[in-house]
Design a protein around this motif. Structure first.
Motif, PDB file in Angstrom:
ATOM      1  N   ARG A   1      15.228  23.600  21.275  1.00 11.27           N
ATOM      2  CA  ARG A   1      15.196  22.391  20.442  1.00 11.27           C
ATOM      3  C   ARG A   1      14.206  22.554  19.297  1.00 11.27           C
ATOM      4  O   ARG A   1      14.448  22.134  18.169  1.00 11.27           O
ATOM      5  CB  ARG A   1      14.857  21.161  21.273  1.00 11.27           C
ATOM      6  CG  ARG A   1      16.010  20.620  22.078  1.00 11.27           C
ATOM      7  CD  ARG A   1      15.700  19.243  22.643  1.00 11.27           C
ATOM      8  NE  ARG A   1      14.529  19.217  23.496  1.00 11.27           N
ATOM      9  CZ  ARG A   1      14.533  19.442  24.815  1.00 11.27           C
ATOM     10  NH1 ARG A   1      15.661  19.696  25.429  1.00 11.27           N
ATOM     11  NH2 ARG A   1      13.413  19.391  25.514  1.00 11.27           N
TER      12      ARG A   1
ATOM     13  N   GLY B   1      15.707  24.420  16.673  1.00 15.23           N
ATOM     14  CA  GLY B   1      16.845  23.748  16.048  1.00 15.23           C
ATOM     15  C   GLY B   1      18.175  24.334  16.494  1.00 15.23           C
ATOM     16  O   GLY B   1      19.168  24.223  15.798  1.00 15.23           O
ATOM     17  N   THR B   2      18.188  24.962  17.649  1.00 13.01           N
ATOM     18  CA  THR B   2      19.387  25.602  18.169  1.00 13.01           C
ATOM     19  C   THR B   2      19.914  24.769  19.339  1.00 13.01           C
ATOM     20  O   THR B   2      19.160  24.335  20.188  1.00 13.01           O
ATOM     21  CB  THR B   2      19.084  27.012  18.690  1.00 13.01           C
ATOM     22  OG1 THR B   2      18.424  27.721  17.658  1.00 13.01           O
ATOM     23  CG2 THR B   2      20.336  27.737  19.094  1.00 13.01           C
TER      24      THR B   2
END
Length: 66
Positions: free
Chosen positions: A60, A63-64
């Motif tokens: 997280r 940003g994945t």
């Protein structure tokens, strides 16, 4: 510098350095399973759940989505 591995081996042989070729996967949680066999499965499941939660939180942060 060229003899650093030999020096490390000597340190292991005399007991100064104890982590030479240490593989934590072979002994991880072994003492818990021996001392508390009934609770071990529950503890292992909790540890795995915690590790998965941390891994997902790292994703997280990157940003994945998983």
């Amino acid at each position: 510098m060229g003899k650093s591995q030999a020096e490390e081996a000597k340190a292991v042989e005399c007991g100064y350095w104890h982590l030479w070729r240490y593989n934590p996967q072979l002994v991880r949680f072994a003492s818990v399973a021996k001392q508390f066999p009934k609770e071990a499965d529950e503890l292992f499941a909790a540890a795995q759940e915690n590790a998965q939660w941390r891994y997902k939180s790292y994703l997280r942060m990157l940003g994945t989505a998983w």
